[in-house]
Enzyme design. Structure first.
Site, PDB file in Angstrom:
ATOM      1  N   ASP A   4       0.885  -1.161   0.000  1.00 30.86           N
ATOM      2  CA  ASP A   4       0.000   0.000   0.000  1.00 30.86           C
ATOM      3  C   ASP A   4       0.926   1.215   0.000  1.00 30.86           C
ATOM      4  O   ASP A   4       1.458   1.593   1.038  1.00 30.86           O
ATOM      5  CB  ASP A   4      -0.897  -0.014   1.240  1.00 30.86           C
ATOM      6  N   GLU A  21      -1.059  -1.288  -4.969  1.00 30.59           N
ATOM      7  CA  GLU A  21      -2.289  -0.553  -5.220  1.00 30.59           C
ATOM      8  C   GLU A  21      -2.027   0.568  -6.217  1.00 30.59           C
ATOM      9  O   GLU A  21      -1.023   1.263  -6.140  1.00 30.59           O
ATOM     10  CB  GLU A  21      -2.851   0.025  -3.923  1.00 30.59           C
ATOM     11  N   ASP A  34      -2.738   0.698   7.067  1.00 34.75           N
ATOM     12  CA  ASP A  34      -1.885   0.583   5.875  1.00 34.75           C
ATOM     13  C   ASP A  34      -1.331  -0.844   5.749  1.00 34.75           C
ATOM     14  O   ASP A  34      -1.208  -1.369   4.642  1.00 34.75           O
ATOM     15  CB  ASP A  34      -0.741   1.601   5.932  1.00 34.75           C
TER      16      ASP A  34
END
Length: 168
Positions: free
Chosen positions: A7, A67, A140
């Site tokens: 992330d 991501e 996260d």
């Protein structure tokens, strides 16, 4: 198969390594890479790159999931995340690691079966799928684990292209 989920971010970058053992998913390690606002931008990016590179070298994942950027009203945030993604993708390329990229919708679809799931629903399913005794924290790191799960699901289907918000 071992998947590294990322992330991306420059202030907080989440990571999670998950191993698929047959149909069972096993967490290996997860956490965050943190930098401080007083660090120069280049030093923040160097730290993210070095730590991701270290994780790749230490755990030898088979594939990495990252991501994708999504639009945000704060252009500075988008730029910072884009720069972090750049050094993360560089670390993968330097280690000859294949990469899958996912939108948040695709990650939600892979983990919960519903592309509009809430953050809490994604964390709950991530905890259940990985048989974790408590919710992964911080968010996260939980997001990175969810990205690793999505990566494993796609890796199991011979790494087909991701298009039109369809997983794999």
């Amino acid at each position: 198969m071992i998947a590294l989920g990322i992330d991306p971010g420059t202030a907080i970058c989440g990571y999670g390594l998950v191993e698929a053992q047959g149909s069972r998913l096993k967490p290996i390690i997860y956490g965050v890479i943190e930098t401080t606002p007083d660090m120069e931008a280049a030093m923040r990016l160097r730290k993210v790159h070095q730590e991701i590179d270290g994780l790749i070298k230490q755990y030898q994942p088979d594939i990495m999931g990252v991501e994708m950027l999504f639009m945000n009203k704060n252009v500075r945030t988008v730029m910072a995340v884009g720069q972090a993604r750049g050094v993360i993708l560089l670390a993968a390329a330097q280690n000859d690691l294949s990469i899958n990229e996912f939108t948040p919708l695709q990650v939600k679809q892979a983990v919960t079966g519903y592309g509009k799931a809430t953050k809490e629903q994604v964390i709950y399913m991530t905890q259940r799928l990985l048989s974790l005794p408590k919710k992964p924290h911080p968010d996260d790191a939980a997001d990175a684990l969810a990205i690793a799960i999505a990566t494993i699901h796609c890796g199991s289907i011979n790494r087909m292209r991701i298009t039109n918000d369809r997983l794999c």
